[in-house]
Design an enzyme around this catalytic site. Structure first.
Site, PDB file in Angstrom:
ATOM      1  N   LYS A  38       0.607  -1.430   0.317  1.00 51.86           N
ATOM      2  CA  LYS A  38      -0.109  -0.549   0.111  1.00 51.86           C
ATOM      3  C   LYS A  38       0.488   0.691  -0.133  1.00 51.86           C
ATOM      4  O   LYS A  38       0.310   2.654  -1.120  1.00 51.86           O
ATOM      5  CB  LYS A  38      -1.363  -0.314   1.225  1.00 51.86           C
ATOM      6  CG  LYS A  38      -1.963  -0.904   1.237  1.00 51.86           C
ATOM      7  CD  LYS A  38      -2.926  -0.591   2.293  1.00 51.86           C
ATOM      8  CE  LYS A  38      -2.276  -1.282   3.653  1.00 51.86           C
ATOM      9  NZ  LYS A  38      -1.160  -2.611   4.154  1.00 51.86           N
ATOM     10  N   THR A  39       2.105   1.175   0.764  1.00 54.20           N
ATOM     11  CA  THR A  39       2.495   2.090   0.790  1.00 54.20           C
ATOM     12  C   THR A  39       3.152   3.387  -0.249  1.00 54.20           C
ATOM     13  O   THR A  39       3.700   3.875  -0.714  1.00 54.20           O
ATOM     14  CB  THR A  39       3.669   2.349   2.809  1.00 54.20           C
ATOM     15  OG1 THR A  39       3.507   2.164   3.895  1.00 54.20           O
ATOM     16  CG2 THR A  39       4.550   3.448   2.020  1.00 54.20           C
ATOM     17  N   ASP A  65      -0.984   6.501   6.652  1.00 51.80           N
ATOM     18  CA  ASP A  65      -0.806   5.586   7.097  1.00 51.80           C
ATOM     19  C   ASP A  65      -1.880   5.533   8.107  1.00 51.80           C
ATOM     20  O   ASP A  65      -1.571   6.344   9.206  1.00 51.80           O
ATOM     21  CB  ASP A  65       0.100   4.921   7.499  1.00 51.80           C
ATOM     22  CG  ASP A  65       0.598   3.670   7.194  1.00 51.80           C
ATOM     23  OD1 ASP A  65      -0.385   2.374   7.039  1.00 51.80           O
ATOM     24  OD2 ASP A  65       1.650   2.574   7.525  1.00 51.80           O
ATOM     25  N   THR A  94      -5.500  -1.297   7.650  1.00 52.94           N
ATOM     26  CA  THR A  94      -5.496  -2.943   7.440  1.00 52.94           C
ATOM     27  C   THR A  94      -7.116  -2.908   8.499  1.00 52.94           C
ATOM     28  O   THR A  94      -7.535  -4.575   8.541  1.00 52.94           O
ATOM     29  CB  THR A  94      -4.191  -3.353   8.543  1.00 52.94           C
ATOM     30  OG1 THR A  94      -4.797  -2.408   9.247  1.00 52.94           O
ATOM     31  CG2 THR A  94      -3.135  -3.118   7.864  1.00 52.94           C
ATOM     32  N   ARG A 117       6.805  -8.180   1.562  1.00 52.50           N
ATOM     33  CA  ARG A 117       7.719  -7.866   3.160  1.00 52.50           C
ATOM     34  C   ARG A 117       8.028  -8.577   2.915  1.00 52.50           C
ATOM     35  O   ARG A 117       9.303  -8.821   3.813  1.00 52.50           O
ATOM     36  CB  ARG A 117       6.437  -7.415   3.685  1.00 52.50           C
ATOM     37  CG  ARG A 117       7.764  -6.409   4.736  1.00 52.50           C
ATOM     38  CD  ARG A 117       6.498  -5.523   5.674  1.00 52.50           C
ATOM     39  NE  ARG A 117       6.018  -4.394   5.240  1.00 52.50           N
ATOM     40  CZ  ARG A 117       5.582  -4.349   5.981  1.00 52.50           C
ATOM     41  NH1 ARG A 117       4.195  -4.106   6.580  1.00 52.50           N
ATOM     42  NH2 ARG A 117       4.347  -3.314   5.486  1.00 52.50           N
TER      43      ARG A 117
END
Length: 348
Positions: free
Chosen positions: A71-72, A116, A165, A224
């Site tokens: 997302k980032t 975020d 999330t 990740r």
């Protein structure tokens, strides 16, 4: 040009345009080098091109999905593709309205502003954000008491990208102000394998195709995690004096990291074992389960549970969490058994 040569060319182009140190540059810089989430990429590319042609800010975006899915990264890529400034913060860092005002009063036109964990915004800050998103103005109170008055300060048109999330925790008024609300999905084994190969090129380490596929199988569908485990495989290969990450190195490395063939780590198995051993397989509430394993509810719900549910090992019901028959099988148990210290899935 073959598909493999084309992929390598994209990666090398991405490397050439990098502005970070090599070891910290695993994030792609443009949509072409971003692997996976094809539907989101296709739509976003269209919206970006349209916004650039009109010379307008891109409509606000709300990115939904578990941690580690990009997302980032996609927010950064959006700013890069638009050719505009990128400012980033997180909701917990915005303690008072003046914190938000301080950021928005310094942005340039069409800046991408990324928040975020946007579901954790405080009500006063969220209300200020409503006006900023719709009217590109800030409400500010001047004076105190009976002499206090509200003035509206204009700010440059900008694009807000929020990431969360917990989509259900985003208030309806805030959610309704976003023009595009994509939901990120876990990555396939093939997509993760491509990501691992790309990261291996950046980290200047060779990896066999079979090794990248095996590694991708055990990375929880999350880039990740894939990059984190790849770094450890690089360490194992280096210490063994190998110039390449092979299937043998991956298998031995996964054993030492206690990651099994489904990608479950020791803590994942402890969660399943706790439900079976302490609560008869469930149902058990999230708060009770979190206390029993010594973990926060947020970490349990945001990191561990989504993948356990996706694997079909855990179910969320109105009464609580329940372990499935597949979990018993994976742990090598019968439904009437309680787990032993050796019950940990099949390690490589």
């Amino acid at each position: 040009m073959t598909e493999e040569e084309d992929f390598s060319a994209i990666v090398r182009s991405d490397l050439k345009n990098s502005f970070d140190d090599l070891d910290n540059n695993l994030r792609p810089k443009n949509l072409d080098s971003f692997t996976g989430q094809e539907s989101i990429k296709k739509n976003l590319k269209t919206f970006i091109e349209a916004a650039k042609e009109r010379q307008e800010p891109l409509d606000h975006l709300l990115l939904i999905g578990p941690p580690g899915l990009g997302k980032t990264t996609l927010a950064q890529i959006t700013a890069h593709e638009l050719g505009v400034d990128f400012k980033v913060t997180s909701a917990p860092a915005l303690d008072k309205p003046k914190d938000l005002a301080g950021i928005l009063s310094t942005i340039t036109e069409r800046t991408v502003f990324f928040i975020d964990e946007i579901h954790r915004l405080k009500p006063a800050i969220e209300e200020m954000l409503y006006i900023a998103m719709e009217d590109f103005e800030l409400d500010w109170i001047i004076g105190q008491g009976a002499a206090a008055r509200t003035v509206r300060i204009p700010i440059p048109p900008f694009t807000l990208i929020g990431a969360t999330t917990k989509a259900g925790s985003v208030s309806s008024p805030l959610r309704s102000r976003f023009g595009f609300i994509p939901r990120f999905e876990f990555y396939t084994q093939k997509e993760l394998s491509l990501i691992i190969k790309r990261s291996a090129l950046i980290l200047e380490v060779q990896i066999d195709d079979d090794a990248s596929l095996l590694l991708a199988q055990c990375c929880r569908g999350t880039p990740r995690v894939a990059n984190r485990v790849l770094r450890r495989m690089r360490d194992f290969a280096q210490v063994e004096g190998s110039l390449k990450i092979t299937v043998h190195i991956v298998k031995e490395g996964l054993k030492r990291l206690e990651i099994d063939e489904l990608g479950l780590e020791k803590y994942d198995r402890e969660i399943l074992k706790s439900i079976i051993e302490n609560f008869g397989g469930g149902p058990v509430g999230a708060e009770t389960l979190a206390i029993s394993i010594g973990e926060s509810i947020d970490t349990l719900e945001d990191y561990y549970e989504p993948y356990l549910i996706q694997c079909g090992l855990l179910q969320r019901t109105p009464r609580g969490r329940i372990v499935t028959e597949k979990a018993y099988t994976h742990l090598g148990l019968k439904a009437s058994q309680t787990p032993k210290d050796s019950a940990q899935g099949t390690l490589f």
